[in-house]
Design an enzyme around this catalytic site. Structure first.
Site, short mmCIF file in Angstrom:
data_model
loop_
_atom_site.label_atom_id
_atom_site.label_comp_id
_atom_site.label_asym_id
_atom_site.label_seq_id
_atom_site.Cartn_x
_atom_site.Cartn_y
_atom_site.Cartn_z
N HIS A 72 -52.83 -13.95 -59.48
CA HIS A 72 -53.14 -15.16 -58.70
C HIS A 72 -51.98 -15.51 -57.78
O HIS A 72 -50.88 -15.78 -58.24
CB HIS A 72 -53.40 -16.34 -59.64
CG HIS A 72 -54.76 -16.31 -60.28
ND1 HIS A 72 -55.28 -17.38 -60.97
CD2 HIS A 72 -55.70 -15.33 -60.33
CE1 HIS A 72 -56.49 -17.06 -61.42
NE2 HIS A 72 -56.77 -15.82 -61.03
N TYR A 201 -56.08 -27.73 -61.10
CA TYR A 201 -55.50 -28.86 -61.84
C TYR A 201 -56.02 -30.14 -61.20
O TYR A 201 -55.85 -30.33 -59.98
CB TYR A 201 -53.97 -28.84 -61.74
CG TYR A 201 -53.29 -27.74 -62.52
CD1 TYR A 201 -53.16 -26.45 -61.98
CD2 TYR A 201 -52.76 -27.97 -63.77
CE1 TYR A 201 -52.52 -25.44 -62.68
CE2 TYR A 201 -52.11 -26.96 -64.49
CZ TYR A 201 -52.01 -25.70 -63.93
OH TYR A 201 -51.37 -24.69 -64.62
N PRO A 293 -48.15 -28.23 -71.81
CA PRO A 293 -48.69 -27.00 -71.20
C PRO A 293 -49.06 -27.15 -69.71
O PRO A 293 -49.42 -26.18 -69.08
CB PRO A 293 -49.91 -26.68 -72.05
CG PRO A 293 -50.24 -27.94 -72.75
CD PRO A 293 -48.98 -28.71 -72.90
N LYS A 297 -45.50 -23.24 -68.96
CA LYS A 297 -44.14 -22.73 -69.12
C LYS A 297 -43.78 -22.34 -70.55
O LYS A 297 -42.81 -21.62 -70.76
CB LYS A 297 -43.14 -23.81 -68.65
CG LYS A 297 -43.19 -24.06 -67.15
CD LYS A 297 -42.91 -22.81 -66.36
CE LYS A 297 -43.30 -22.95 -64.90
NZ LYS A 297 -43.54 -21.66 -64.27
N TYR A 384 -43.73 -23.12 -60.15
CA TYR A 384 -44.92 -22.67 -60.88
C TYR A 384 -44.88 -21.15 -61.10
O TYR A 384 -45.18 -20.68 -62.20
CB TYR A 384 -46.20 -23.04 -60.13
CG TYR A 384 -47.45 -22.89 -60.99
CD1 TYR A 384 -48.16 -21.70 -61.01
CD2 TYR A 384 -47.88 -23.93 -61.81
CE1 TYR A 384 -49.28 -21.54 -61.82
CE2 TYR A 384 -49.01 -23.79 -62.63
CZ TYR A 384 -49.70 -22.59 -62.62
OH TYR A 384 -50.80 -22.42 -63.43
P1 FAS Z 1 -45.19 -19.37 -81.86
O1 FAS Z 1 -45.40 -20.75 -82.41
O2 FAS Z 1 -46.24 -18.72 -81.04
O3 FAS Z 1 -44.90 -18.34 -83.06
C1 FAS Z 1 -44.09 -18.73 -84.15
C2 FAS Z 1 -44.53 -17.89 -85.34
O4 FAS Z 1 -43.67 -18.21 -86.43
C3 FAS Z 1 -45.96 -18.23 -85.78
O5 FAS Z 1 -46.70 -17.05 -85.92
C4 FAS Z 1 -45.77 -18.93 -87.12
O6 FAS Z 1 -46.81 -18.67 -88.02
C5 FAS Z 1 -44.46 -18.34 -87.59
N1 FAS Z 1 -43.73 -19.17 -88.54
C6 FAS Z 1 -43.55 -20.51 -88.51
N2 FAS Z 1 -42.84 -20.92 -89.59
C7 FAS Z 1 -42.56 -19.80 -90.32
C8 FAS Z 1 -41.87 -19.54 -91.53
N3 FAS Z 1 -41.30 -20.54 -92.22
N4 FAS Z 1 -41.78 -18.27 -91.97
C9 FAS Z 1 -42.32 -17.25 -91.27
N5 FAS Z 1 -43.01 -17.41 -90.11
C10 FAS Z 1 -43.12 -18.69 -89.65
N6 FAS Z 1 -48.06 -22.46 -73.58
C11 FAS Z 1 -48.48 -22.26 -72.31
O7 FAS Z 1 -47.70 -21.76 -71.50
N7 FAS Z 1 -49.76 -22.62 -71.94
C12 FAS Z 1 -50.65 -23.15 -72.85
O8 FAS Z 1 -51.78 -23.48 -72.51
C13 FAS Z 1 -50.25 -23.35 -74.18
N8 FAS Z 1 -51.12 -23.86 -75.12
C14 FAS Z 1 -50.67 -24.07 -76.41
C15 FAS Z 1 -51.52 -24.61 -77.41
C16 FAS Z 1 -51.06 -24.83 -78.72
C17 FAS Z 1 -51.98 -25.41 -79.78
C18 FAS Z 1 -49.71 -24.53 -79.05
C19 FAS Z 1 -49.17 -24.81 -80.44
C20 FAS Z 1 -48.87 -23.99 -78.07
C21 FAS Z 1 -49.34 -23.75 -76.75
N9 FAS Z 1 -48.53 -23.20 -75.76
C22 FAS Z 1 -48.93 -23.00 -74.49
C23 FAS Z 1 -47.21 -22.83 -76.06
C24 FAS Z 1 -47.27 -21.48 -76.76
O9 FAS Z 1 -47.92 -20.57 -75.94
C25 FAS Z 1 -45.85 -21.13 -77.10
O10 FAS Z 1 -44.97 -21.35 -76.01
C26 FAS Z 1 -45.71 -19.73 -77.58
O11 FAS Z 1 -46.62 -19.54 -78.65
C27 FAS Z 1 -44.27 -19.55 -78.00
O12 FAS Z 1 -44.19 -18.41 -78.75
P2 FAS Z 1 -43.22 -18.36 -80.03
O13 FAS Z 1 -41.88 -18.89 -79.65
O14 FAS Z 1 -43.34 -16.97 -80.54
O15 FAS Z 1 -43.80 -19.42 -81.06
C1 PHB Z 2 -54.66 -21.69 -70.08
O1 PHB Z 2 -55.36 -20.89 -69.44
O2 PHB Z 2 -54.74 -21.82 -71.32
C2 PHB Z 2 -53.67 -22.57 -69.34
C3 PHB Z 2 -53.44 -22.34 -67.99
C4 PHB Z 2 -52.52 -23.13 -67.31
C5 PHB Z 2 -51.87 -24.14 -67.98
C6 PHB Z 2 -52.10 -24.37 -69.33
C7 PHB Z 2 -53.01 -23.57 -70.02
O3 PHB Z 2 -50.98 -24.94 -67.30
#
Ligand code: FAS
Ligand code: PHB
Length: 393
Positions: A72, A201, A293, A297, A384
């Site tokens: 994109h 957005y 989100p 980022k 962005y």
């Molecule tokens: P993660 O949270 O992905 O991974 C951490 C891992 O550690 C998990 O698998 C967990 O089970 C494990 N863990 C935790 N405690 C532990 C323990 N005590 N022992 C062993 N393992 C343990 N980012 C975007 O850019 N756009 C989005 O739309 C977006 N939507 C999101 C929606 C939700 C519900 C959440 C929670 C996050 C969202 N994010 C989004 C952010 C997300 O993408 C994170 O930035 C990304 O998962 C970060 O990756 P990790 O740092 O690996 O953390």
């Molecule tokens: C998504 O596709 O999940 C998404 C895209 C852009 C955002 C957040 C989430 O800023």
């Protein structure tokens, strides 16, 4: 048990680090609390900066992303009943983002790492990180009801916001910054074609909306919701009706609706832990910072952390250098805070904050300025698509 780098968490941060280290002959063990199926079933981010995409290619897991990901060069802002495209490629000398689900890249990383003999202990919650200020830090974890431990040279806390790595550090050694936003995002995933070729957005007086996607046949939509809302309150039709109310008319009438594959509510917060290094314990990804989100980022900051941390660890093992390990926290935090600022600014610009009509007028004025200004669009586009990683070698 012993390893060179003990990694807590098999999300994108932990997996990407393990993969980059493995390709340099550096051994690691990943300890993951959840099952493999649970981790691979998470629906999260969808927008990858070039830095993340390049790291996945460097980790030799970028082939499916390059085949299936959508490139994109622009993004759309909707307000006051109209749609304006920001030509990000034009304002950033050709830069773009790739639409490729976090679920998919996590699968690509797991499959590659396990196929190469990587060690991931699933359903093995870490309980604490001990002795992290020594040269032999230990991860204490449970597996099959038995307490186990791994002696490491280094521990990478990639265990997300609720992980134990950060909590193993005494409160007087760490500074936490947190801002909770007074709303959440209700998201739906559905096998329907996206309403637009690029993301939309939307700022609307009823609240924020986002039109995103995972492919040409699978869409991801969000609407701002109250913090006490519940997925049980929403039928699929109620979601589609609310989404269309928040979009410009010519867009709303183009929305293809369908049944949910998944529906969930995500809270929004800004969070930073400083520093990101404690002796031989390093925090990376959501374990160290969370962004709303809105700016897409979160996942991309995890990538830049791992870019810095992997290079620092490789320099240690291959050149016996400590300087990059010493620089890790400052380098990572410099980029984190810029993304925290952008995500806070974009969230403040696009969401409804109660009945504050003055704030709504100020938001529309800023959007009107931004979409009419080359300078405004350039600032938005640079942030962005992703600010550059600093020189780290
Ligand atoms: P993660 O949270 O992905 O991974 C951490 C891992 O550690 C998990 O698998 C967990 O089970 C494990 N863990 C935790 N405690 C532990 C323990 N005590 N022992 C062993 N393992 C343990 N980012 C975007 O850019 N756009 C989005 O739309 C977006 N939507 C999101 C929606 C939700 C519900 C959440 C929670 C996050 C969202 N994010 C989004 C952010 C997300 O993408 C994170 O930035 C990304 O998962 C970060 O990756 P990790 O740092 O690996 O953390
Ligand atoms: C998504 O596709 O999940 C998404 C895209 C852009 C955002 C957040 C989430 O800023």
């Amino acid at each position: 048990m012993r390893t060179q780098v003990g990694i807590i968490g098999a999300g994108p941060s932990g997996l990407l680090l393990a993969r980059l280290l493995h390709l340099q002959g550096i051994e690691s063990i990943i300890i993951e609390r959840q099952s493999k199926e649970y981790v691979l079933g998470r629906i999260r981010a969808g927008v990858l900066e070039q830095g993340m995409a390049n790291l996945l290619r460097q980790a030799q897991v970028g082939a499916r992303m390059d085949r299936e990901g959508l490139v994109h060069g622009g993004v759309n802002l909707a307000f006051n009943g109209r749609l304006t495209r920001i030509n990000m490629a034009h304002h950033t000398d050709g830069q773009s983002v790739i639409i490729y689900g976090q679920t998919e890249l996590t699968r690509d990383l797991v499959e590659a790492h396990l196929a190469a003999g990587g060690i991931i202990h699933y359903e093995a919650p870490a309980i604490a990180v001990a002795e992290y200020h020594t040269t032999q830090p230990r991860i204490i974890y449970e597996q099959n009801g038995q307490r186990q431990e791994i002696v490491c040279d280094f521990v990478a806390g990639c265990d997300g916001y609720h992980g134990v790595a950060r909590q193993s550090v005494p409160a007087d050694k760490i500074t936490l910054f947190e801002k909770i936003y007074p709303f959440g995002w209700l998201g739906i995933l559905s096998d329907v074609p996206p309403v637009n070729d690029e993301l939309i957005y939307a700022n609307h007086e009823r609240g924020f909306a986002l039109c995103s996607m995972r492919s040409h046949t699978r869409s991801r939509y969000y609407v701002q919701c109250s913090l006490d809302d519940d997925v049980a309150n929403w039928t699929d039709n109620a979601f589609w009706d609310e989404l269309r109310r928040r979009l410009p008319e010519e867009v709303a009438e183009q929305v293809t609706t369908g049944p949910r594959l998944e529906m969930s509510i995500a809270p929004l917060r800004s969070f930073v832990a400083e520093p990101m290094r404690f002796g031989n314990l390093f925090l990376a990804g959501d374990a160290a910072h969370i962004v709303p989100p809105t700016g897409a980022k979160g996942l991309n900051l995890a990538a830049s952390d791992i870019y810095y941390l992997s290079r620092a660890l490789i320099a240690h093992y291959q050149e016996k250098r400590a300087d990059l390990l010493d620089r890790y926290s400052d380098a990572a935090l410099r980029r984190v805070w810029k993304a925290i600022r952008f995500s806070w600014w974009f969230t403040s610009l696009m969401h409804r904050f109660g009945d504050d009509l003055l704030n709504q007028r100020l938001q529309v004025a800023e959007l009107d300025y931004l979409t009419g200004s080359v300078a405004g669009q350039t600032v938005f586009a640079e942030n962005y698509v992703g600010l550059p990683y600093e020189q780290f070698e």
